[in-house]
Design a protein around this motif. Structure first.
Motif, PDB file in Angstrom:
ATOM      1  N   MET A 133       0.830  -1.209   0.000  1.00 28.29           N
ATOM      2  CA  MET A 133       0.000   0.000   0.000  1.00 28.29           C
ATOM      3  C   MET A 133       0.862   1.256   0.000  1.00 28.29           C
ATOM      4  O   MET A 133       0.571   2.222  -0.728  1.00 28.29           O
ATOM      5  N   LEU A 134       1.917   1.248   0.813  1.00 30.09           N
ATOM      6  CA  LEU A 134       2.821   2.400   0.829  1.00 30.09           C
ATOM      7  C   LEU A 134       3.464   2.619  -0.532  1.00 30.09           C
ATOM      8  O   LEU A 134       3.546   3.749  -1.038  1.00 30.09           O
ATOM      9  N   ALA A 135       3.928   1.545  -1.143  1.00 31.64           N
ATOM     10  CA  ALA A 135       4.583   1.665  -2.444  1.00 31.64           C
ATOM     11  C   ALA A 135       3.597   2.070  -3.526  1.00 31.64           C
ATOM     12  O   ALA A 135       3.971   2.759  -4.480  1.00 31.64           O
ATOM     13  N   TRP A 136       2.334   1.656  -3.408  1.00 35.49           N
ATOM     14  CA  TRP A 136       1.338   2.007  -4.419  1.00 35.49           C
ATOM     15  C   TRP A 136       1.142   3.522  -4.472  1.00 35.49           C
ATOM     16  O   TRP A 136       0.895   4.082  -5.542  1.00 35.49           O
ATOM     17  N   GLU A 137       1.259   4.192  -3.325  1.00 34.55           N
ATOM     18  CA  GLU A 137       1.084   5.647  -3.297  1.00 34.55           C
ATOM     19  C   GLU A 137       2.260   6.363  -3.968  1.00 34.55           C
ATOM     20  O   GLU A 137       2.089   7.467  -4.483  1.00 34.55           O
ATOM     21  N   ALA A 138       3.437   5.766  -3.929  1.00 34.43           N
ATOM     22  CA  ALA A 138       4.609   6.388  -4.544  1.00 34.43           C
ATOM     23  C   ALA A 138       5.425   5.310  -5.252  1.00 34.43           C
ATOM     24  O   ALA A 138       6.484   4.897  -4.783  1.00 34.43           O
ATOM     25  N   PRO A 139       4.937   4.821  -6.412  1.00 35.75           N
ATOM     26  CA  PRO A 139       5.624   3.691  -7.057  1.00 35.75           C
ATOM     27  C   PRO A 139       6.847   4.095  -7.869  1.00 35.75           C
ATOM     28  O   PRO A 139       7.763   3.286  -8.034  1.00 35.75           O
TER      29      PRO A 139
END
Length: 732
Positions: A133-139
């Motif tokens: 989820m964290l990476a999805w916001e800043a991929p």
């Protein structure tokens, strides 16, 4: 002395602040260590051979992709090649390539990671989902999150190390202070969480996020998310435990029937079954098809089954109950069906509130609604099982949130998808979309061919909810087997696409604000007291009461000239046939008034209706008013029954002479309707009713009315015999 005291006080404050800063830094270092440990030192993991970082991904996204490759046991290059070859061009555009590739890797990794039945207890799995989820916001590399955190007191020395404890403060607030940069928003949670069917449902995922972030500023922290998954794990273990307990032997469950919840086993929290004025304590069990009640304490009698699956016109609603049938406590659920003579009430006693009752009401309605949904849309057996599995997973999530966070959800914020569809505006569109999705569901026997065609694969829905229950060990896996299959579809989400269910939910949610605002105005204008409500109703009906009073004044002939002019005008309108335009003209005038108010007011606040409140009355006076109102209602019902019984006597010729006159009158009226134009009949009825109080006709009208009343009094009422209910049926 004063200076010394101030110095001492200042020294104590500095020591206290130093203790707090040191404890905060200690917790920060612990969380930072756990972050690196759970991530497997994410920065190092991304560069560990053979997993080389991809240049278009952020460090955290590279960490997630590398861990996904370890789970899938493939090279990053091979995974990227599969993404480029299998998925269509619209999800591989440069602006969305990084995020969609991250979704592709995450979904496939979750498909394999959830293969084990104990994956919820795995800390690495929980951490990996949160990092997704964290990476999805800043991929991508251009929008990576800043990892620098403020440390205002890192280099300050703390002189005292005595007994102040950080555990005295709120854990959620402490998590916000320490881990404020590593939080997840609603969009990323709604995108990743439904990929694991037990974690979230696409229909209720936004409601789940609102519940989890109610105390953290609409941002999800890992501590809260981890607590939710651990609570979900406990619920699954509890379900597995009481499905295997020996107490189930009293229940004759079918092969596909699964126990979902049990209550009443603790003596301090009984469940009471009320039938009539009798009540029995016992144990209440909910399955995915029915409710079971076993009366007794410790040793239970044979269970009574209350069906939730068949079409028996069941009614399930909250109800008041109490000893000897008294309506005192709002803590019961009423169940009634066409197969029962009397309704049954299940009471959930508790000292404060009615949370137990509300919880059982919600989960019972969820099972009831899912079976209605399956019947309404004619779902086949496999499709019906998938819909039922969705409802079951929703109940598990609801129970996990309830036990972990002690929150209660409103009808628009419920975590039960079928209950939500029933309460949402345009919720039927959600159910229609869900039914169309379920009808696309195919068996898992032809999986290989589907993987070769991306367009065909996207049109096939797998029974992901049933698979999830199977992998958790709750149901048998004989008919459903998707274990080990790598696919771009996990749960209800596609790579780079919005699920049609999510669109249907968004369209329905747009109307929630207006519905809630309207309901708030309804709650504000509710008043207590019969006399007060009557005063409000009289004020609201004043625009109708005033014209009626004017008509009564004209009909009384107190002003003969006005009455005569009114008769001439209405009679002329009836003869010319204008009377048929009366209702359309009234409706058009009402519409014009509404448009005029809309254009003149221009969103100005509506002035409140001013009502002169009656004098306040105490509880005893209110009860007396209520008793008088009930007596008047009873008298009105008695008068209506007498009229019906006298009509019955006329029809059955109890009084032959009156029957002959009534039959002759009916024949005359029927001939009049057959041969006389309707407008002349209306004119005759109007003149007869309106001129009855004229000075020339008043005496004769009163005499004729008296004769009719005397004739009506002489008609006997048909006899009525009251019979006692059958005691055997009542006992059953």
């Amino acid at each position: 002395m004063a200076g010394n005291e101030n110095a001492v006080g200042k020294s104590k404050d500095e020591k206290k602040n130093g203790k707090e800063r040191k404890s905060l830094l200690a917790l920060k270092s612990i969380l930072s260590f756990n972050w690196k440990k759970c991530n497997g030192d994410s920065e190092g993991a991304a560069t560990t051979p053979p997993y080389q970082p991809l240049p278009f991904l952020s460090p955290l996204a590279n960490s997630v992709v590398s861990r996904s490759c370890k789970i899938l046991q493939v090279e990053i290059e091979e995974l990227q090649h599969q993404f480029d070859s299998d998925l269509p061009d619209d999800v591989k555009q440069p602006l969305v390539y990084a995020r969609n590739f991250l979704e592709f890797c995450s979904f496939q990794a979750l498909q394999v990671a959830t293969d084990r039945p104990d994956y919820l207890s795995d800390k690495d799995f929980r951490r990996l989902m949160f990092d997704m989820m964290l990476a999805w916001e800043a991929p991508g590399v251009g929008n990576q999150m800043s990892s620098q955190e403020t440390a205002t007191s890192d280099n300050r020395e703390v002189e005292d190390e005595d007994s102040w404890s950080l555990f005295y403060s709120d854990s959620t607030n402490m998590a916000v202070q320490v881990d404020d940069k590593k939080t997840v928003g609603a969009d990323s949670f709604a995108r990743i969480a439904p990929a694991c069917a037990i974690v979230a449902e696409i229909i209720t995922v936004h409601n789940l996020f609102d519940v989890l972030t109610s105390s953290s500023g609409h941002r999800l922290h890992f501590l809260i998310y981890d607590k939710y998954l651990r609570s979900l794990e406990k619920v699954i273990k509890a379900v597995l435990n009481f499905n295997g307990l020996q107490m189930v032997s009293n229940l004759s469950l079918a092969g596909e029937e699964t126990m979902l919840e049990v209550d009443g086993t603790v003596p301090t929290q009984p469940v009471l079954e009320h039938i009539g004025i009798s009540a029995w304590p016992g144990r209440l069990t909910l399955t995915n098809y029915a409710l079971y009640f076993e009366s007794g304490m410790g040793l239970y009698d044979k269970a009574v089954r209350y069906d939730l699956a068949s079409d028996l016109k069941q009614i399930i609603k909250p109800e008041l109950t109490g000893p000897l049938g008294a309506r005192l406590f709002d803590k019961a659920v009423m169940y009634k069906s066409s197969s029962m003579v009397d309704p049954v009430y299940f009471e959930f006693p508790e000292f404060k509130g009615s949370s137990r009752r509300d919880y059982w009401l919600d989960i019972c309605l969820e099972i009831f609604h899912v079976h209605n949904f399956a019947r309404k849309y004619n779902l086949k057996e496999g499709q019906q099982s998938e819909a039922l599995a969705r409802a079951v997973l929703g109940i598990y999530r609801y129970r996990a949130v309830r036990e972990a966070f002690k929150v209660s959800c409103s009808s628009y914020k419920t975590l039960l998808c079928f209950n939500l569809a029933e309460s949402l505006p345009r919720g039927d569109a959600i159910l229609e979309t869900l039914s169309s999705r379920l009808k696309l569901m195919k068996s898992s026997g032809n999986r290989r061919g589907l993987l070769s065609s991306p367009s065909t694969r996207r049109q096939v829905i797998h029974p992901v909810s049933r698979v999830s229950l199977c992998r958790l060990g709750i149901i048998s896996c004989k008919e459903v087997d998707l274990i080990g299959e790598a696919t771009t579809l996990v749960g209800d989400v596609f790579v780079g696409e919005v699920n049609p269910l999510e669109n249907a939910v968004k369209q329905s949610i747009k109307n929630i604000g207006r519905a809630e605002a309207a309901q708030a105005t309804v709650d504000q204008v509710k008043v207590e007291g019969i006399d007060t409500n009557l005063a409000v109703m009289q004020g609201l009906l004043f625009p109708l009461i005033k014209p009626i009073s004017h008509l009564q004044l004209l009909a009384s002939w107190k002003d003969p000239w006005k009455s005569m002019l009114f008769i001439v005008f209405v009679s002329y309108a009836i003869i010319r046939g204008w009377i048929k335009y009366a209702l359309p003209v009234m409706l058009v005038v009402l519409a014009v008034v509404m448009f005029w108010h809309r254009n003149v007011r221009k969103r100005q606040p509506l002035e409140p209706l001013k009502i002169i409140a009656p004098p306040p009355k105490n509880a005893v006076e209110q009860l007396l008013i209520l008793q008088e109102a009930i007596s008047q209602l009873e008298a009105l019902i008695q008068s209506g029954n007498i009229i019906l019984l006298k009509v019955r006597a006329l029809i059955l010729a109890v009084l032959p002479q009156a029957t002959d006159r009534t039959a002759l009158l009916l024949v005359i009226v029927s001939l009049a309707f057959a041969f006389v134009p309707l407008k002349y009949l209306i004119l005759l009825a109007f003149l007869e009713s309106f001129t009855s109080n004229m000075p020339l006709r008043k005496m004769s009208s009163e005499r004729d009315l008296r004769r009719v009343r005397e004739w009506w009094i002489r008609i006997p009422a048909a006899p009525v015999q009251l019979m006692k209910p059958d005691d055997k049926k009542t006992k059953e």
